[in-house]
Write a protein that holds these residues in place. Sequence first.
Motif, PDB file in Angstrom:
ATOM      1  N   VAL A 568       6.491 -34.361   7.335  1.00  0.00           N
ATOM      2  CA  VAL A 568       5.497 -35.334   7.444  1.00  0.00           C
ATOM      3  C   VAL A 568       4.523 -35.386   6.295  1.00  0.00           C
ATOM      4  O   VAL A 568       4.525 -36.262   5.305  1.00  0.00           O
ATOM      5  N   VAL A 596       7.467 -44.219   5.882  1.00  0.00           N
ATOM      6  CA  VAL A 596       7.623 -44.001   7.223  1.00  0.00           C
ATOM      7  C   VAL A 596       8.970 -44.014   7.832  1.00  0.00           C
ATOM      8  O   VAL A 596       9.470 -43.107   8.626  1.00  0.00           O
ATOM      9  N   GLU A 599      10.684 -41.073   6.751  1.00  0.00           N
ATOM     10  CA  GLU A 599      10.230 -39.987   7.244  1.00  0.00           C
ATOM     11  C   GLU A 599      11.165 -39.839   8.743  1.00  0.00           C
ATOM     12  O   GLU A 599      11.440 -38.612   9.219  1.00  0.00           O
ATOM     13  N   HIS A 600      11.032 -40.879   9.441  1.00  0.00           N
ATOM     14  CA  HIS A 600      11.673 -40.850  10.817  1.00  0.00           C
ATOM     15  C   HIS A 600      13.007 -40.617  10.644  1.00  0.00           C
ATOM     16  O   HIS A 600      13.726 -39.747  11.230  1.00  0.00           O
ATOM     17  N   LEU A 603      13.357 -36.669  10.001  1.00  0.00           N
ATOM     18  CA  LEU A 603      13.056 -36.197  11.410  1.00  0.00           C
ATOM     19  C   LEU A 603      14.178 -36.039  12.176  1.00  0.00           C
ATOM     20  O   LEU A 603      14.580 -35.149  12.843  1.00  0.00           O
TER      21      LEU A 603
ATOM     22  N   VAL B 596       1.019 -45.605  12.557  1.00  0.00           N
ATOM     23  CA  VAL B 596       1.733 -44.329  12.467  1.00  0.00           C
ATOM     24  C   VAL B 596       1.310 -43.177  12.732  1.00  0.00           C
ATOM     25  O   VAL B 596       1.654 -42.209  13.453  1.00  0.00           O
ATOM     26  N   GLU B 599       1.434 -43.083  16.590  1.00  0.00           N
ATOM     27  CA  GLU B 599       2.794 -42.755  17.026  1.00  0.00           C
ATOM     28  C   GLU B 599       3.106 -41.326  16.952  1.00  0.00           C
ATOM     29  O   GLU B 599       3.729 -40.640  17.537  1.00  0.00           O
ATOM     30  N   HIS B 600       2.584 -40.565  15.708  1.00  0.00           N
ATOM     31  CA  HIS B 600       2.813 -39.269  15.564  1.00  0.00           C
ATOM     32  C   HIS B 600       2.328 -38.338  16.582  1.00  0.00           C
ATOM     33  O   HIS B 600       2.580 -37.539  17.062  1.00  0.00           O
TER      34      HIS B 600
END
Lengths: 678, 678
Positions: A568, A596, A599-600, A603, B596, B599-600
């Motif tokens: 993150v 974002v 990042e997703h 992850l 965001v 969401e995190h």
Amino acid sequence: MQKSLSVYDSDGSTFAPLVVIELVSETKEEAIAWLLNRVRDKQQDGGAELLVEQLTPGAQGTEKDNPNVYVVGASWQRLLYGAEDVGLFKEFNDGSMRGFTYANKHNFKEFQGDGDGFLSMAECQYIIKHELDNLRAKDEAHVPGYPKMKLYPGKSVIRRMQSKGILVQVFPLHEKEELKRLSFSWFKKIKLSFQPLDDIRHYFGEGMALYFGFLEYFTLALIPMALIGIPYYLFDWEDYDKFTVFAGFNLVWCTVILELWKRLSASLAYGWGTLSRKKAFEEPRPGFHGVLGVNPVTGRAEPLYSNAKRQLRIYLVSVPFVLLCLYLSLYVMMIYFDMEGWALMIHDEEPTFWTGLLLFIPSIIYAVVIEIMNLIYRYAAEFLTGWENHRLESTFQNHLVLKVLVFNFFNCFASLFYIAFVMQDMVLLRQSLATLLITSQILNQIMEAFLPYWLQRRRNKKAHKRMIKTMEDKELPLSEQVKLEADMSTYLGTFDDYLELFLLFGYVSLFSCVYPLAAVLVVLNNVTEVYSDAFKMCKVFKRPFSEPAANIGVWQLAFEAMSVIAVVTNCALIGMSPKVKSYFPESETQLILWVVGFEHFLLASKFILTFVIPDVPKHIQIKLSRLEFESLEALKKRSIKVKKSRYHHSTLNSTFLWCVKPKNGEVPKNNMKGLQGE
Amino acid sequence: MQKSLSVYDSDGSTFAPLVVIELVSETKEEAIAWLLNRVRDKQQDGGAELLVEQLTPGAQGTEKDNPNVYVVGASWQRLLYGAEDVGLFKEFNDGSMRGFTYANKHNFKEFQGDGDGFLSMAECQYIIKHELDNLRAKDEAHVPGYPKMKLYPGKSVIRRMQSKGILVQVFPLHEKEELKRLSFSWFKKIKLSFQPLDDIRHYFGEGMALYFGFLEYFTLALIPMALIGIPYYLFDWEDYDKFTVFAGFNLVWCTVILELWKRLSASLAYGWGTLSRKKAFEEPRPGFHGVLGVNPVTGRAEPLYSNAKRQLRIYLVSVPFVLLCLYLSLYVMMIYFDMEGWALMIHDEEPTFWTGLLLFIPSIIYAVVIEIMNLIYRYAAEFLTGWENHRLESTFQNHLVLKVLVFNFFNCFASLFYIAFVMQDMVLLRQSLATLLITSQILNQIMEAFLPYWLQRRRNKKAHKRMIKTMEDKELPLSEQVKLEADMSTYLGTFDDYLELFLLFGYVSLFSCVYPLAAVLVVLNNVTEVYSDAFKMCKVFKRPFSEPAANIGVWQLAFEAMSVIAVVTNCALIGMSPKVKSYFPESETQLILWVVGFEHFLLASKFILTFVIPDVPKHIQIKLSRLEFESLEALKKRSIKVKKSRYHHSTLNSTFLWCVKPKNGEVPKNNMKGLQGE
């Protein structure tokens, strides 16, 4: 085993002393006599069947010395039975690891002659500790001579005496010769080689060996990162756009090394026999208290403490306390930023060499304050977790780790997060990171190894002024060795060492894309860390009891959580880099959405990767399932054999009873035939 | 057990038929004789020790009927031994669940008399299937009469005959009376009550009962969501800002219900004895082929197939194929949008009632096409996964589930994602969602229950034209029942049923905040689903072999993955809502960052929640650890007992041997004393 030092048993035979029990000097005679008897009693009478003798004070013995020091040992036979009790796994003749059983002893690879030397001294000491801990009260209502020291059937005697304070300590003895050899191969010779992990495990047990294994693995794993970081540092100090590539590499790397460590640690643990070892039922930890009741699992008398009460204590006291501490830490951070601003102001007004130095002062002060706060908080957390009154040592440790981790993480990284994402000042971030990292490293090394060593040195000098100095290198008499070791500090476990590694890992992974040199610094630190940790284990601390461990436990989880947070932060840093911003000149929204999304994606890949890489290497999985298959087959065969006979329909459980039942001593013929058919 | 139908054994005694074996009609006599002998042989001679007889054709028997149909049964004693073999867990006298052993049989709660009725018919059939599957070749080089049907020592005979096609099928018989009772309490009486899960488990086994349990749980869990959804639908159809609250509730709810299901399923599985049951070593699945080698775990001869080859097939063929299919699905989606635009154009030009209906046509066509594509893909995926040649049925299933899940997810939801996030047209999204949901539900119900039922009806009518119609309700002779059941379709497992639930869960959770009525529709669907699934299990399909299961396996993971994706989509939808946008009038960047961040936070809470809620309820955890503790203690006691005697240092393993060794038949006295001391 240590043959040179030996103590005369009450029978007149000698035994090797393994473990020392120290009672307070004013302990009542009857309590001592009772305890010694219980330790010596046969197992069928509920004793521990160990050998125990009072330590005869040496030539230099003075009035001030505590006379109530006892050394405990055991016959090799007793130790072998103990090895079966604790469920030790040893290498079998066919190369697989199997649970040791006394009956099968000759089928184990290293078993020779009468079995002397089959168990390492650390294992023997672990067995003795286990047997001492399992020495349980029978029908005594209290410890003789101490009516207030209540006992009940099944209560561990040693733990009660420990919690009531008449038992000062129980510790295993060092093995001078072995230690010398280990120290030499470990840290005395300066050369590039791996640590002697098997020797460390042999001497300190699996828990410690896994720590050093992890330290080494972690250091080696950081080397590629450090190597890539150096040119970044040398050529592009101020151009941190290129660091996005570095950060990408970094993220994949973190995931991969953590997964591979799981496999490596499984390999190590398999070889050491701890991977397939069954965990014994956990007894309540010494500090646990409550109303006497019946444990629903064991059916034994045991203090019970309501879970609801514990939850209340956790959520109404501990959690608010931790939050308060976090707030305090934030407050301190704000003071640091004020100081920082003030220093900058002075430097701007009158820029000299000294005001230039002044710029670093706030960071250094802050780093020191952070260390001090961590230290104080650590004590508070320990007190609170103790007060929460967890039944198991493992739960206690988990709650303690959680408390300490959250605070340390916050304390160490909050300012960096603030600089990175609120102030968005990359130069200051880099500078703070460097200062924090270097200061905390230096402080740690001092606090951890040199301070205790220095304290101990001073203490020893005072206590042993009378001792002839030349004797130090020669072999000490047992009584002197025991006295010396009893005064050494107690090693409190690998907690602090792992915590340090955890924070270092945070420095490397969280902000790697703005300060690639972090990896280099951490590698350098870890190399000295190996030496200072090895030194402190061998020279500064009492020998710790070996702890069988199959993995690094909750720390694996902590490191993995850190690597998720790293994804993150690094993605956010990449998104803030001017170069990436220049790809989306017209719309900041587009940029953020892309970051974002990226990042997703990272992850998700991370989780898939964790899922896809098996935790245990194939060849070990095969060995494990072979063992399991064999035990299933053995059960099946037994039941078929029993079926064949159809005389007494006996199975695993009843086979044993059957042997007892026929009182006339005659073994029925058809049964014999059926059984011998196998 | 079914007493009314019985077959005469070769000895002249009768037995209840449990399982039917059907061989192809032209099977050679010698192969049949050999197989029957092997099935009948004593276990010590490597046989299965079961009872098997040819089915005598009934009065209506014709030339066309296959004569090679055999019914298999077993004595209750054999079944009890088999129960021990397969590791069945049953309720003990003290209320805990323990592994059944023949020797201990009288200590089990429901064991009465000679044990008839102790095992359910489904368990008996499972045991017989297990014993048949474990009937292994001895030194036969091939099946007699078929030189090409190679055998090697240890090869499962039944599996070889199945893979070579002379064994048509092995299936368990229905129990008419029991089935009638079950049908009545399950779906024939219309009243509000829970499903008779224990009866379902009793008749169909644990795997099926868990599916129905999950279906019921899932439906009940959706009711609060549906109830909250109705007022949203009634009052605020076009105002979807308020749905953000709904979505928030939804996300927490999804996580909580999935966690609670784990606990519930653990409770169910504990009561059914499958939670603590040890998994036996898995044999290769029937379709697995390879070069004959030695299995490193069992040491038995077995085909081996290189893992590298399999990986190559997976990554070079299967993965590209799946990607291609995904691309195709995208292409179809684009065609759908073209059609949608075209319909809209026509409607805009000339808005009548009929053009209004036309608006729905593209969605309906698309829904049908999706179902067809899913169906075709399903076959392709099965073929590909078979071709990947996985050794275990479980790995095969996992790879199949993964392939099918990814495609179905993409196929069903891609268009919705496109509408939601690319077109950002919430009205269209709501409309598409409704059409897709309703169409796929109707299609599913038809495909799943009514079509097979209708096909079977037609088939039966043709085949049994001659049968007197009034007999249908009366009791059929065994031969007729077997013939009838042999012609029924085979139930292929719970895969499709879970897949359907998974997609419904997706519709509910992914876009709940734009279409709260989805939950209502899914609840309604599930209520009918219970009935149609129950109906198809009882009336349409052959009885399946019961599958012991402790949880819903890979589906738990799939549902959890879906709920993670739901967090992401719902947060994005919330961020796109005009009301939320109006909070950040000046800066879209701020809005996105907040969303965001939120969401995190949700994702982190989700993981913490998953971690904090224990997977097994406390009271069952206690029972499990009590069992474990007892077995550890038993081992310890045994080794102490053995130590006491010191005659033969025998332990668990050698105790048995000791019973055999003393050939003079005299039991040594001191040993006896030691043992009797217990």
